[in-house]
Design an enzyme around this catalytic site. Structure first.
Site, PDB file in Angstrom:
ATOM      1  N   ARG A 167       0.852  -1.205   0.000  1.00  0.00           N
ATOM      2  CA  ARG A 167       0.000   0.000   0.000  1.00  0.00           C
ATOM      3  C   ARG A 167       0.882   1.247   0.000  1.00  0.00           C
ATOM      4  O   ARG A 167       0.590   2.246  -0.619  1.00  0.00           O
ATOM      5  CB  ARG A 167      -0.920  -0.013   1.213  1.00  0.00           C
ATOM      6  CG  ARG A 167      -2.235  -0.748   1.011  1.00  0.00           C
ATOM      7  CD  ARG A 167      -2.064  -2.142   0.432  1.00  0.00           C
ATOM      8  NE  ARG A 167      -3.315  -2.832   0.209  1.00  0.00           N
ATOM      9  CZ  ARG A 167      -3.895  -3.651   1.079  1.00  0.00           C
ATOM     10  NH1 ARG A 167      -3.313  -3.927   2.244  1.00  0.00           N
ATOM     11  NH2 ARG A 167      -5.042  -4.221   0.785  1.00  0.00           N
ATOM     12  N   ASP A 196       0.143  -6.710  -3.465  1.00  0.00           N
ATOM     13  CA  ASP A 196      -1.277  -6.427  -3.229  1.00  0.00           C
ATOM     14  C   ASP A 196      -1.771  -5.587  -4.402  1.00  0.00           C
ATOM     15  O   ASP A 196      -1.043  -5.402  -5.397  1.00  0.00           O
ATOM     16  CB  ASP A 196      -1.473  -5.702  -1.877  1.00  0.00           C
ATOM     17  CG  ASP A 196      -2.792  -6.099  -1.212  1.00  0.00           C
ATOM     18  OD1 ASP A 196      -3.844  -5.890  -1.843  1.00  0.00           O
ATOM     19  OD2 ASP A 196      -2.766  -6.635  -0.091  1.00  0.00           O
ATOM     20  N   HIS A 270      -6.577  -9.707  -4.267  1.00  0.00           N
ATOM     21  CA  HIS A 270      -5.531  -8.714  -3.960  1.00  0.00           C
ATOM     22  C   HIS A 270      -4.426  -8.718  -5.024  1.00  0.00           C
ATOM     23  O   HIS A 270      -3.263  -8.490  -4.697  1.00  0.00           O
ATOM     24  CB  HIS A 270      -4.926  -8.984  -2.573  1.00  0.00           C
ATOM     25  CG  HIS A 270      -5.833  -8.596  -1.441  1.00  0.00           C
ATOM     26  ND1 HIS A 270      -5.965  -7.301  -0.999  1.00  0.00           N
ATOM     27  CD2 HIS A 270      -6.678  -9.324  -0.680  1.00  0.00           C
ATOM     28  CE1 HIS A 270      -6.833  -7.256   0.010  1.00  0.00           C
ATOM     29  NE2 HIS A 270      -7.296  -8.476   0.209  1.00  0.00           N
ATOM     30  N   ASP A 336      -6.856 -14.234   1.112  1.00  0.00           N
ATOM     31  CA  ASP A 336      -7.911 -13.495   1.817  1.00  0.00           C
ATOM     32  C   ASP A 336      -8.756 -12.664   0.855  1.00  0.00           C
ATOM     33  O   ASP A 336      -8.300 -12.273  -0.219  1.00  0.00           O
ATOM     34  CB  ASP A 336      -7.284 -12.564   2.870  1.00  0.00           C
ATOM     35  CG  ASP A 336      -6.277 -11.595   2.262  1.00  0.00           C
ATOM     36  OD1 ASP A 336      -5.514 -12.020   1.359  1.00  0.00           O
ATOM     37  OD2 ASP A 336      -6.247 -10.428   2.675  1.00  0.00           O
ATOM     38  N   GLU A 337      -9.978 -12.394   1.269  1.00  0.00           N
ATOM     39  CA  GLU A 337     -10.864 -11.396   0.658  1.00  0.00           C
ATOM     40  C   GLU A 337     -10.915 -11.489  -0.874  1.00  0.00           C
ATOM     41  O   GLU A 337     -10.859 -10.471  -1.565  1.00  0.00           O
ATOM     42  CB  GLU A 337     -10.419  -9.980   1.079  1.00  0.00           C
ATOM     43  CG  GLU A 337     -10.465  -9.774   2.578  1.00  0.00           C
ATOM     44  CD  GLU A 337      -9.975  -8.412   3.027  1.00  0.00           C
ATOM     45  OE1 GLU A 337     -10.637  -7.799   3.856  1.00  0.00           O
ATOM     46  OE2 GLU A 337      -8.901  -7.957   2.542  1.00  0.00           O
TER      47      GLU A 337
END
Ligand code: ACM
Length: 618
Positions: A167, A196, A270, A336-337
């Protein structure tokens, strides 16, 4: 025993206890056992350092003792009798503690002696000594280390911190400092979140566009998720990546500090930065820019296409290089996600599911993770994933990192898998440490006490399956190193103790007493930290008559809180908060409050507008 003699013993014991309570060294994490002795060892320029040749520590120890004190200790193999020395002893047959990371530290007026079975243990003995020096400055270039016997070893073998470098990009020198800071507090795993949606940070020689394209995004400043997407012809100039040589340097630096690096390549969700570099990786096939922190979830397709063989050969290339670089046993594959929206919309993906007899998208995700596990296994590595990898069925040998609370950890352990506990409510270091009015913007709250008061072994879980725990620093709202440190410390002092110290040595009252001395250690080490635990936090509710009621508190016990409702700054003559919620009169549009200790302001001044408090009231 005669009554008088008995009284003497009791009063001697009492005075011993009082002295003990006063002088007990404020070491974090709390060692397994400390027995205090008499007198002290003075460390100064004349102190010799005796180091076993095989330990590989002398460059390192000289460097940090030099750093701490400007001392230039002479490294010797032996000393004349009477000469003062710090002696490190590597003894594979040391009777206690029998632990690869354990050590004994003995301080007398004549000698400081650190003994361990393995270099890792010596290293941790040195970390304790390093703290003892910083906790006991006597005069310039001189430290008085109180006499004591310490026996110490860790509760868990996985004591991690995670840093998200996607990020925001953190330069190599900062990563090294972060690792050095971790080592001081006996963390031994650095989980490096390298990829990511907002940046791919590791050079993969076979796939150069990952860093030529995926490592760069358009620059944006301000509030994450509200940034404008890239404009037409706007240059992606913000970012960076670690070359393979950088990574080798950082791995070697970490290894010297007994830290294993676990790289994370986050797939199949991601993955927007990888897809920006190689659009064939998604089922959509669209050309997207690397996301700069604007809204994109379920808008841009950030998922790899599990129905496309080219995705698996891409992953094979990536993991071939990752596995060759990182010597540790584990690779973290994220998991994840992962939104399922684009898989549901893709005819190719849906046909593939039919052919394979896969009924749900969770089943498809599980198929994907199992294939990734096979790729890793061929390269001699074990797979770790976030707890979503349970969905649709776990890969046979996967280790689960439980982040959505502890449920994923409990479920995986029930299935006999190893687990690492990183529950967001206790270890997410990107959350507010104090009142949002006093802290920089983020999305939820994790107070210091909550980081301290938990155990990585959930009820009913076999402790043998719990490798340990980890603090996670996501960096959407952490744009640079100084703020990364602020968010990491002191919550990671708490986590260090949770992961290292025996449960019966964890004590919130004692931990609070150690904070101020440890802040001096952090200051001396140039580590930024938060004092939010000392600040006032306001919570609010409405009563039956719709009156606004405000409660005030601090994380640290026994502070006095003074407040005003008349727009003036409080001092100790203002109203003292007594634990009963304050009724905010209709005419009051602002509450001001501050914490005090022994009559002196210790926390920041909180100015809470009525409007904000109303929003907090359910
Ligand atoms: C996570 O916080 N998405 C693991």
């Amino acid at each position: 025993m005669k009554k008088n003699a008995c009284l003497l013993v009791v009063s001697a014991l009492l005075s011993f206890t009082a002295v003990t309570a006063q002088t007990k060294p404020a070491i974090v994490p709390e060692p397994v056992s400390i027995v205090e002795g008499k007198g002290a060892f003075i460390v100064n320029d004349h102190t010799a350092l005796i180091i076993p040749r095989s330990a590989g520590l002398d460059g390192y120890i000289r460097e940090w003792i030099g750093d701490i004190a400007g001392l230039n200790l002479q490294v010797k193999t032996a000393v004349a009798s009477g000469e003062q020395a710090i002696r490190l002893v590597l003894d594979p047959a040391l009777p206690e503690p029998v632990h690869d990371e354990g050590y004994r530290l003995s301080v007398t007026a004549q000698e400081i002696n650190v003994k361990a079975r393995k270099t890792a243990g010596l290293f941790y003995g040195l970390q304790t000594l390093r703290q003892l020096l910083l906790l006991s400055p006597e005069q310039e270039h001189q430290y008085r280390v109180p006499a004591m016997e310490v026996v110490d070893y860790p509760r868990f073998k996985w004591r991690g911190l995670m840093l998200d470098v996607s990020r925001h990009f953190f330069p190599k020198e900062f990563v090294k400092k972060y690792i050095d800071d971790m080592a001081r507090y006996k963390f031994n795993v650095f989980h490096w979140h390298l990829t990511d949606d907002q940046g791919w940070r590791i050079e993969i020689k076979a796939l150069p566009r990952l860093t030529e394209v995926g490592a760069w995004r358009v620059p944006r400043t301000g509030q994450w998720w509200s940034f404008d997407p890239p404009g037409a012809n706007e240059k992606p100039s913000y970012g960076g990546y670690y070359s393979q040589q950088d990574i080798k340097d950082i791995i070697a630096y970490a290894a010297e500090r007994n830290i294993t690096i676990v790289p994370e390549i986050d797939v199949p969700g991601h993955s927007l930065a990888a897809i920006a570099a190689y659009p064939y990786l998604s089922a959509t096939g669209y050309i997207y820019p690397v996301n700069p922190g604007s809204k994109f979830y379920n808008i841009d397709d950030n998922t790899l296409n599990p129905a496309d063989e080219r995705v698996y050969s891409f992953l094979d290339k990536v993991f071939t290089e990752v596995a060759a670089l990182f010597p540790g046993a584990y690779i973290h594959i994220g998991g994840d996600e992962c939104t399922k929206l684009f898989w549901q919309r893709s005819a190719m993906v849906q046909d593939f599911m039919k052919q394979q007899g896969i009924k749900t998208e969770h089943g498809l995700q599980s198929y994907f993770i199992k294939r990734v596990e096979k790729i890793l296994k061929k390269k001699g590595k074990k797979l770790i994933g976030w707890d979503e990898i349970l969905e649709g069925g776990l890969a046979p040998e996967a280790t689960v990192m439980s982040w959505r609370g502890t449920q994923g950890g409990i479920e995986a352990a029930k299935q006999g898998h190893q687990v690492i506990l990183t529950p967001n409510n206790n270890v997410y270091l990107d959350l507010y440490q104090g009142d949002p009015l006093l802290e920089s913007d983020t999305y939820s709250m994790l107070r210091l006490k909550t980081s301290y008061q938990w155990s990585p072994v959930p009820q009913g879980v076999d402790e043998a399956l719990v490798l340990g725990g980890q603090g996670n620093l996501w960096t959407e709202s952490v744009p640079g190193g100084r703020h990364a440190e602020y968010m990491t410390w002191p919550r990671s002092l708490a986590l260090a103790e949770v992961f290292w110290s025996p449960q019966n040595k964890q004590n919130w009252t004692r931990f609070q007493q150690k904070l101020e001395p440890q802040f001096n250690v952090l200051d001396a080490a140039g580590i930024r930290y938060s004092r939010a635990a000392f600040d006032v936090l306001a919570t609010a509710k409405h009563d039956g008559e719709k009156q606004l009621l405000v409660s005030l508190g601090t994380d640290i016990d026994s502070l006095d809180i003074y407040y005003t409702l008349d727009n003036t700054n409080p001092d100790t003559a203002a109203a003292r908060y007594n634990g009963t919620p304050i009724i905010i009169p209709k005419s009051c549009f602002q509450l001001r409050a501050q914490s005090f200790q022994k009559g002196r302001a210790i926390g920041q001044l909180l100015i809470a507008p009525r409007e904000t408090l109303e929003k907090r009231a359910p």
